[in-house]
Design an enzyme around this catalytic site. Structure first.
Site, PDB file in Angstrom:
ATOM      1  N   GLU A  84       0.868  -1.035  -0.056  1.00 19.87           N
ATOM      2  CA  GLU A  84       0.077  -0.022  -0.046  1.00 19.87           C
ATOM      3  C   GLU A  84       0.942   1.350   0.041  1.00 19.87           C
ATOM      4  O   GLU A  84       1.818   1.400   0.833  1.00 19.87           O
ATOM      5  CB  GLU A  84      -0.789   0.103   1.351  1.00 19.87           C
ATOM      6  CG  GLU A  84      -2.118  -0.891   1.104  1.00 19.87           C
ATOM      7  CD  GLU A  84      -2.812  -1.008   2.499  1.00 19.87           C
ATOM      8  OE1 GLU A  84      -3.942  -1.258   2.320  1.00 19.87           O
ATOM      9  OE2 GLU A  84      -2.289  -0.947   3.560  1.00 19.87           O
ATOM     10  N   ASN A 142      -5.587  -3.058   6.696  1.00 22.06           N
ATOM     11  CA  ASN A 142      -5.731  -3.210   8.095  1.00 22.06           C
ATOM     12  C   ASN A 142      -7.003  -2.864   8.737  1.00 22.06           C
ATOM     13  O   ASN A 142      -7.399  -3.158   9.634  1.00 22.06           O
ATOM     14  CB  ASN A 142      -4.515  -2.512   8.765  1.00 22.06           C
ATOM     15  CG  ASN A 142      -3.322  -3.337   8.599  1.00 22.06           C
ATOM     16  OD1 ASN A 142      -3.329  -4.616   8.333  1.00 22.06           O
ATOM     17  ND2 ASN A 142      -2.137  -2.825   9.039  1.00 22.06           N
TER      18      ASN A 142
END
Ligand SMILES: NC(=O)c1ccc[n+]([C@@H]2O[C@H](COP(=O)([O-])OP(=O)(O)OC[C@H]3O[C@@H](n4cnc5c(N)ncnc54)[C@H](O)[C@@H]3O)[C@@H](O)[C@H]2O)c1
Length: 596
Positions: free
Chosen positions: A154, A192
């Site tokens: 990411e 997450n």
């Protein structure tokens, strides 16, 4: 022209840092690997050598390549060694003040054009960047654990990160063989933000003794095809790191209670039970850093095939219903050698179910998984009936009729009158309270949930749902039956969604909320979960397969039972269902399936 990265620095050589060093060195880039002390450097070096030695042993890396890889790494104590690298990736513990101090120091030490990146999972990259005089050259590069294996990165751009820095880092990710998704600076980014509510919820299930660690993990692996269960994953992430991530997400992400770290996590961190890295977390490992789980005092004792005390012998099984689940369950029991009585509401339905079972068994024969004799024997074990009275002398009844409480209750009341004493009465409900069904009989101690997954002949998992009235004998019998069927039975309490749906659907709902908030696209969110967490399908792919109406109904049940504000169904999900976009079955859900 894209910037050349010939040397990079990695700060912090723990769980993530050591793996990040390997990623760069494997791709021919020189690495200056920095830690806080000589001992910590040694630990990082040992992690890298261990990992590359394993790759050599598995034939995935030539010895010469391993030596060249190791030679590319310059091990150092202290940040001063980073004066001439082109890029630094920081992977120190998840604490804002620590990271800010390190970035201020890096700003002083590194050459002016160097890019400074953080591997933070949840902290604000923007807040970290303002500790430097070059926030436009600060970026998030979030690798996934284990970094050498997981394909996703990411890339987190802040409002001040300059466009060429983003482009250079994206090009670098490609050179490293990674797939990047570029996103803005929000707590937990994509993966997450979707993962940690689920992990925390799994810990709370363990903490409240809703199910055992083995059963929670087995449920998610076998029920959803995940590469590892949530508690094993917490151990891999590190409980200290997981605690910090949850804590930050709770504070930054709108104080969603689902991110408030479950107290057990903090207790374990205080007790030094950090997961794999310390040799003990939810599980016990051979030694610190080892992935090999060894038995401990919580490991279930296997009876080696012997039946536990009070287990009832089951030979004859009645299966009530004529739908997909009933059909699959008849096949499962018949193949496992049980005598089966199938009861439907009429001869026509029985003929249909019989045909469906035959077709499925024949497929097994065509695929070479079942001999013709075994197929015939399995079919020979099934009696077809349209009368519940034929269940008078069965040892176990499995009910798989329509998911309506009134229908199930009436059926259980009839079974109570018909069946002999001591019979185990099981329901396959996936969303109704088992206790309601149990209380329709005069023998609630004999009633239990047996939640099979679809398709029953293939899916290895069965959730065994105990109510507060289920007896130990009934539960032991259900476990023995699952074992005899070759299924993994996981035992849990009688709460909405049991284990799998309670952990799965809020995550899917969160993904819809993320899409609705325009944080990312359905494609990138799907990539993030598949390539960052090893999920077999992304959330939108799965929602389209399961059906948006089914998903919405389950999410509503969870919300109504648990009253957790974070479980409120995403408005977008409701709208899509209202619009008739139900997923593959209607040709359109999150994606258009008519064109493929
Ligand atoms: N664990 C994961 O699964 C995971 C995944 C992705 C990202 N992250 C992120 O990566 C970062 C590191 O997490 P981790 O799990 O690897 O932590 P860790 O505790 O395993 O390792 C951190 C390392 O940093 C070192 N360190 C501390 N202060 C230092 C300093 N001043 N200079 C140099 N080294 C220092 C420590 O000695 C330790 O070895 C965190 O921001 C975390 O959120 C973790």
């Amino acid at each position: 022209m894209a910037r050349e990265f010939t040397s990079v620095g990695v700060v912090g050589l723990g769980t993530m840092g050591a793996g990040i060093v390997e990623v760069f060195a494997r791709n021919g880039i020189d690495v200056v690997a920095v830690e806080i002390s000589a001992a910590a450097v040694e630990r990082g070096r040992a992690t890298l050598t261990g990992s590359t030695d394993r790759a050599v042993a598995k034939g995935k890396l030539a010895e010469a390549d391993r030596d060249a890889l190791l030679a590319r790494v310059d091990w150092q104590v202290g940040l001063d060694a980073l004066h001439s690298v082109d890029l630094v990736i920081e992977a120190v513990p998840e604490q804002l003040d620590l990271k800010q101090r390190i970035f201020a120091e890096l700003d002083r030490v590194c050459k002016p054009e160097a890019i400074l990146a953080t591997n933070t999972s949840s902290l604000s990259v923007t807040e970290i960047s303002v500790a430097t005089t070059r926030p436009n050259q600060v970026i998030g590069i979030h690798f996934f654990n284990p970094a050498p294996v997981m394909k996703l990165v990411e890339v987190v751009r802040t409002v001040v990160t300059s466009a060429d820095v983003v482009a250079d880092v994206e090009a670098l990710c490609e050179r490293l063989g990674k797939v990047d998704v570029t996103i803005s600076d929000r707590a937990g980014f994509i993966a997450n933000a979707l993962l940690f509510g689920y992990l925390n919820h799994a810990v709370s299930m363990l903490e409240s003794r809703y199910a055992t660690r083995e059963d929670i993990d087995a449920a998610m692996k076998l029920g959803c095809g995940l590469p590892m269960g949530p508690l094993a994953l917490m151990d891999l992430i590190g409980l200290d790191t997981a605690y910090e991530i949850l804590d930050t997400m709770y504070r930054r992400g709108g104080r969603d209670r689902r991110h408030a770290p479950v107290p057990l996590i903090k207790q374990m961190v205080t007790a030094g039970l950090l997961g794999r890295k310390s040799g003990r977390g939810f599980y016990t490992y051979e030694r610190p850093g080892s992935p090999v789980v060894v038995p401990d005092e919580h490991t279930p004792v296997t009876t080696g095939g012997a039946l536990a005390d009070g287990t009832r012998a089951i030979a004859k099984v009645g299966i009530v219903g004529s739908g997909t689940m009933a059909t699959g369950i008849i096949e499962v029991f018949a193949k496992a050698g049980y005598e089966v009585i199938s009861v439907t509401r009429g001869a026509e339905k029985s003929a249909k179910v019989c045909e469906a079972v035959k077709t499925s068994l024949n497929k097994g024969v065509v695929r070479g998984k079942l001999s013709e004799e075994d197929r015939d024997a399995a079919l020979g074990r099934v009696t077809w009936s349209a009368t519940l009275d034929h269940l008078a002398d069965v040892d176990l009844v499995v009910e798989a009729v329509v998911e309506e409480l009134s229908v199930k209750k009436a059926l259980f009341a009839s079974l109570d009158e018909i069946c002999k004493p001591g019979v185990v009465l099981a329901t396959t409900t996936s969303s109704l309270p088992v206790i309601d069904v149990a209380m329709a009989t005069q023998r609630p101690a004999d009633v239990i949930g047996l939640h099979f997954f679809n398709p029953a002949p293939i899916m290895p998992l069965v959730e065994i749902v105990q109510t507060i009235r289920t007896s130990a004998e009934t539960s032991a019998t259900a476990r023995a039956v699952c074992a005899a069927l070759g299924k993994t039975g996981v035992v849990c309490g009688d709460r909405s969604g049991f284990i799998v749906n309670a952990l799965l659907f809020p995550y899917l709902n969160d993904a819809v909320k993320m899409l609705e908030a325009s944080y990312s696209t359905a494609d990138d969110i799907d990539y993030a979960m598949k390539l960052g967490c090893g999920y077999p399908m992304g959330p939108f792919e799965l929602l389209d397969v399961v059906g948006l109406d089914v998903s919405l109904a389950i999410q509503r049940e969870l919300y109504l039972e648990l009253r957790e504000p974070g479980f409120a169904p995403a408005p977008l999900l409701e709208h899509l269902v209202t619009a008739g976009y139900l997923g593959r079955k209607s040709g359109r859900g999150f994606r258009d399936h008519t064109k493929r």
